[in-house]
Write an enzyme that holds these catalytic residues in place. Structure first.
Site, PDB file in Angstrom:
ATOM      1  N   ARG A 261       0.864  -1.176   0.000  1.00  0.00           N
ATOM      2  CA  ARG A 261       0.000   0.000   0.000  1.00  0.00           C
ATOM      3  C   ARG A 261       0.901   1.226   0.000  1.00  0.00           C
ATOM      4  O   ARG A 261       1.961   1.230   0.626  1.00  0.00           O
ATOM      5  CB  ARG A 261      -0.912   0.034   1.236  1.00  0.00           C
ATOM      6  CG  ARG A 261      -2.042  -0.991   1.215  1.00  0.00           C
ATOM      7  CD  ARG A 261      -3.077  -0.696   0.120  1.00  0.00           C
ATOM      8  NE  ARG A 261      -4.182  -1.639   0.079  1.00  0.00           N
ATOM      9  CZ  ARG A 261      -4.270  -2.691  -0.749  1.00  0.00           C
ATOM     10  NH1 ARG A 261      -3.308  -2.958  -1.611  1.00  0.00           N
ATOM     11  NH2 ARG A 261      -5.340  -3.464  -0.722  1.00  0.00           N
ATOM     12  N   GLU A 290      -4.333   7.484  -4.684  1.00  0.00           N
ATOM     13  CA  GLU A 290      -4.735   6.814  -5.918  1.00  0.00           C
ATOM     14  C   GLU A 290      -6.072   7.379  -6.358  1.00  0.00           C
ATOM     15  O   GLU A 290      -6.962   7.502  -5.524  1.00  0.00           O
ATOM     16  CB  GLU A 290      -4.821   5.298  -5.689  1.00  0.00           C
ATOM     17  CG  GLU A 290      -3.457   4.706  -5.390  1.00  0.00           C
ATOM     18  CD  GLU A 290      -3.475   3.191  -5.166  1.00  0.00           C
ATOM     19  OE1 GLU A 290      -4.492   2.547  -5.447  1.00  0.00           O
ATOM     20  OE2 GLU A 290      -2.456   2.673  -4.702  1.00  0.00           O
ATOM     21  N   HIS A 309      -2.127   0.123  -9.771  1.00  0.00           N
ATOM     22  CA  HIS A 309      -2.692  -0.841  -8.817  1.00  0.00           C
ATOM     23  C   HIS A 309      -3.328  -2.032  -9.549  1.00  0.00           C
ATOM     24  O   HIS A 309      -4.500  -2.367  -9.344  1.00  0.00           O
ATOM     25  CB  HIS A 309      -3.726  -0.158  -7.904  1.00  0.00           C
ATOM     26  CG  HIS A 309      -3.902  -0.863  -6.590  1.00  0.00           C
ATOM     27  ND1 HIS A 309      -4.089  -0.211  -5.398  1.00  0.00           N
ATOM     28  CD2 HIS A 309      -3.902  -2.185  -6.275  1.00  0.00           C
ATOM     29  CE1 HIS A 309      -4.214  -1.099  -4.418  1.00  0.00           C
ATOM     30  NE2 HIS A 309      -4.105  -2.302  -4.928  1.00  0.00           N
TER      31      HIS A 309
HETATM   32  N1  LIG Z   1      -0.953  -4.330  -5.278  1.00  0.00           N
HETATM   33  C1  LIG Z   1      -2.008  -5.078  -5.106  1.00  0.00           C
HETATM   34  O1  LIG Z   1      -2.889  -5.148  -5.936  1.00  0.00           O
HETATM   35  C2  LIG Z   1      -2.107  -5.937  -3.882  1.00  0.00           C
HETATM   36  C3  LIG Z   1      -2.712  -7.203  -3.960  1.00  0.00           C
HETATM   37  C4  LIG Z   1      -2.705  -8.015  -2.840  1.00  0.00           C
HETATM   38  C5  LIG Z   1      -2.182  -7.554  -1.641  1.00  0.00           C
HETATM   39  N2  LIG Z   1      -1.660  -6.294  -1.584  1.00  0.00           N
HETATM   40  C6  LIG Z   1      -1.127  -5.768  -0.313  1.00  0.00           C
HETATM   41  O2  LIG Z   1      -0.038  -6.573   0.102  1.00  0.00           O
HETATM   42  C7  LIG Z   1      -0.187  -6.912   1.472  1.00  0.00           C
HETATM   43  C8  LIG Z   1       0.414  -8.283   1.716  1.00  0.00           C
HETATM   44  O3  LIG Z   1      -0.347  -9.244   0.998  1.00  0.00           O
HETATM   45  P1  LIG Z   1      -0.210 -10.808   1.306  1.00  0.00           P
HETATM   46  O4  LIG Z   1      -1.252 -11.455   0.497  1.00  0.00           O
HETATM   47  O5  LIG Z   1       1.188 -11.252   1.183  1.00  0.00           O
HETATM   48  O6  LIG Z   1      -0.624 -10.777   2.880  1.00  0.00           O
HETATM   49  P2  LIG Z   1      -0.332 -11.822   4.040  1.00  0.00           P
HETATM   50  O7  LIG Z   1      -0.251 -13.182   3.460  1.00  0.00           O
HETATM   51  O8  LIG Z   1      -1.318 -11.517   5.096  1.00  0.00           O
HETATM   52  O9  LIG Z   1       1.139 -11.424   4.578  1.00  0.00           O
HETATM   53  C9  LIG Z   1       1.408 -10.297   5.348  1.00  0.00           C
HETATM   54  C10 LIG Z   1       2.848 -10.379   5.849  1.00  0.00           C
HETATM   55  O10 LIG Z   1       3.225  -9.120   6.415  1.00  0.00           O
HETATM   56  C11 LIG Z   1       3.891  -9.347   7.637  1.00  0.00           C
HETATM   57  N3  LIG Z   1       3.793  -8.205   8.544  1.00  0.00           N
HETATM   58  C12 LIG Z   1       2.744  -7.771   9.291  1.00  0.00           C
HETATM   59  N4  LIG Z   1       3.079  -6.701  10.035  1.00  0.00           N
HETATM   60  C13 LIG Z   1       4.398  -6.460   9.771  1.00  0.00           C
HETATM   61  C14 LIG Z   1       5.329  -5.506  10.235  1.00  0.00           C
HETATM   62  N5  LIG Z   1       4.986  -4.591  11.150  1.00  0.00           N
HETATM   63  N6  LIG Z   1       6.591  -5.550   9.744  1.00  0.00           N
HETATM   64  C15 LIG Z   1       6.959  -6.495   8.839  1.00  0.00           C
HETATM   65  N7  LIG Z   1       6.123  -7.440   8.364  1.00  0.00           N
HETATM   66  C16 LIG Z   1       4.854  -7.415   8.827  1.00  0.00           C
HETATM   67  C17 LIG Z   1       3.213 -10.566   8.211  1.00  0.00           C
HETATM   68  O11 LIG Z   1       4.067 -11.129   9.219  1.00  0.00           O
HETATM   69  P3  LIG Z   1       3.712 -12.518   9.967  1.00  0.00           P
HETATM   70  O12 LIG Z   1       3.804 -13.569   8.890  1.00  0.00           O
HETATM   71  O13 LIG Z   1       4.783 -12.625  10.973  1.00  0.00           O
HETATM   72  O14 LIG Z   1       2.320 -12.339  10.493  1.00  0.00           O
HETATM   73  C18 LIG Z   1       3.055 -11.419   6.953  1.00  0.00           C
HETATM   74  O15 LIG Z   1       4.238 -12.145   6.704  1.00  0.00           O
HETATM   75  C19 LIG Z   1      -1.709  -6.856   1.709  1.00  0.00           C
HETATM   76  O16 LIG Z   1      -1.995  -6.547   3.069  1.00  0.00           O
HETATM   77  C20 LIG Z   1      -2.170  -5.781   0.773  1.00  0.00           C
HETATM   78  O17 LIG Z   1      -2.173  -4.535   1.411  1.00  0.00           O
HETATM   79  C21 LIG Z   1      -1.590  -5.493  -2.677  1.00  0.00           C
END
Ligand SMILES: NC(=O)c1ccc[n+]([C@@H]2O[C@H](COP(=O)([O-])OP(=O)(O)OC[C@H]3O[C@@H](n4cnc5c(N)ncnc54)[C@H](OP(=O)(O)O)[C@@H]3O)[C@@H](O)[C@H]2O)c1
Length: 349
Positions: A261, A290, A309
């Site tokens: 984000r 955005e 995005h």
């Molecule tokens: N560009 C796009 O279209 C798009 C699409 C999908 C997602 N996203 C964004 O990408 C993010 C991640 O997606 P995902 O599917 O990989 O989510 P996810 O599977 O929930 O993974 C989130 C990861 O972030 C880590 N995390 C949480 N708080 C943190 C912190 N303070 N410092 C460092 N790491 C931290 C978590 O740690 P733990 O494993 O230790 O809990 C986990 O490993 C989403 O939340 C969303 O905002 C963007």
């Protein structure tokens, strides 16, 4: 008309954009999978999610929301959350982000699930494409030279060549969930040494991650990183995680990638470091505002690959994955068992 005791599922996925719109076959599969005692209301009015903004709710979904036991849409608009009745027990979003209305419902005891992890494969492809293109110099021919047909090898072969091999570089992947793990796997396959940052390092290293650290180690890890990939959720802890001070800790010539984000990275500081030539380039899919305002200098930097995005778009595979996840969660919800991946309102993801 509602029948007493009947549970209503509202499916609000008629996305205006064809790449996201629920296909007829998925609607049929949802109807065919209804557990006993459930009725399915498929909203036919179009919905249109734009980046982080949930779609404005249609009159049709506003009318049916008060009786919903479960809601499946792309995010959740405040006006729609306000229409939720006492029956609402579960909200599932086809997007990965967690907006304020979803957090508020979760804090009130509604189970909220997202599509975290579901976009990992296409996004990891996008990250690799952007990073390899910069390391190998796909952006180095000046636009004017191209237009005039000028064959110049100097940007690659000069004394200050920015060209790199993946296997000589070190990456810091911030967030090791679905996206971070898929990115790490690809980079490791190219020989890049990957360090991962996750909130709970005790959960360990996914394949391809040489070392895992907690967020408190960022200041010592950033100076070692040729590449930083931001893939953590936006929470109170991650807002401006890469602020100007931290971006300045990166070594000269580093690359910054943000697929999470916009609010995780201080965009003006990033643009300044890029303009000054301190960073090699950036690969950005998300922005503080955005749509990205036309006045943003990022639009006009050839060393910045930017996309609106859309890094997670996968027209042929999205609904296959989304339907499988939804049906699994619905069956568990109907059976009264806890849902894997339900958001923790205290942590914000
Ligand atoms: N560009 C796009 O279209 C798009 C699409 C999908 C997602 N996203 C964004 O990408 C993010 C991640 O997606 P995902 O599917 O990989 O989510 P996810 O599977 O929930 O993974 C989130 C990861 O972030 C880590 N995390 C949480 N708080 C943190 C912190 N303070 N410092 C460092 N790491 C931290 C978590 O740690 P733990 O494993 O230790 O809990 C986990 O490993 C989403 O939340 C969303 O905002 C963007």
């Amino acid at each position: 008309v509602t029948v007493p005791g009947e549970a209503v599922l509202v499916v609000d996925c008629a996305e205006a954009q064809p790449a996201w719109r629920i296909p007829d076959a998925a609607v049929a599969a949802i109807r065919a999978s209804a557990p006993a005692g459930w009725r399915v209301h498929v909203v036919s009015a179009p919905t249109d999610a734009m980046g982080d903004a949930p779609p404005p709710p249609s009159d049709e979904v506003l009318a049916v929301m008060p009786v919903a036991r479960a809601y499946f849409g792309f995010g959740l608009a405040p006006a729609l959350a306000a229409r939720a009745g006492a029956a609402l027990a579960w909200v599932h979003s086809g997007t990965a982000g967690v907006g304020k209305p979803m957090l508020e419902l979760a804090a009130r005891g509604v189970t909220v699930t997202t599509s975290a992890g579901l976009y990992a494969e296409p996004i990891a492809d996008w990250v690799l494409a952007g990073v390899l293109a910069l390391w190998r110099g796909f952006d180095l021919l000046p636009a004017a030279g191209r237009a005039a047909g000028v064959w110049s090898r100097a940007p690659w072969t000069g004394a200050v060549s920015p060209v790199r091999e993946a296997a000589e570089c070190r990456a810091l992947v911030v967030g090791l969930g679905g996206i971070g793990a898929a990115v790490a796997r690809r980079l490791a396959a190219c020989g890049t040494v990957v360090t991962g940052v996750r909130r709970r390092p005790a959960l360990g290293s996914p394949a391809g991650v040489a070392r895992v650290v907690g967020p408190e180690a960022l200041d010592t890890e950033l100076p070692l990183a040729d590449l930083v990939v931001v893939a953590a959720p936006l929470t109170a802890q991650t807002k401006r995680l890469l602020d100007g001070r931290r971006l300045a800790l990166l070594p000269p010539g580093a690359i910054v990638v943000n697929v999470a984000r916009g609010a995780l990275v201080e965009e003006a500081a990033l643009a300044d470091l890029l303009a000054a030539g301190r960073l090699r380039g950036a690969v950005l899919d998300v922005f503080e505002r955005e749509p990205l305002p036309p006045a943003s200098p990022l639009w006009r930097m050839p060393q910045v690959w930017l996309t609106p995005h859309v890094a997670g778009v996968s027209p042929r595979r999205y609904w296959e994955r989304s339907l499988a996840r939804f049906l699994d969660l619905w069956a568990r919800h109907a059976a009264g068992v806890p849902l894997p991946g339900a958001i923790d309102p205290a942590e914000g993801y």
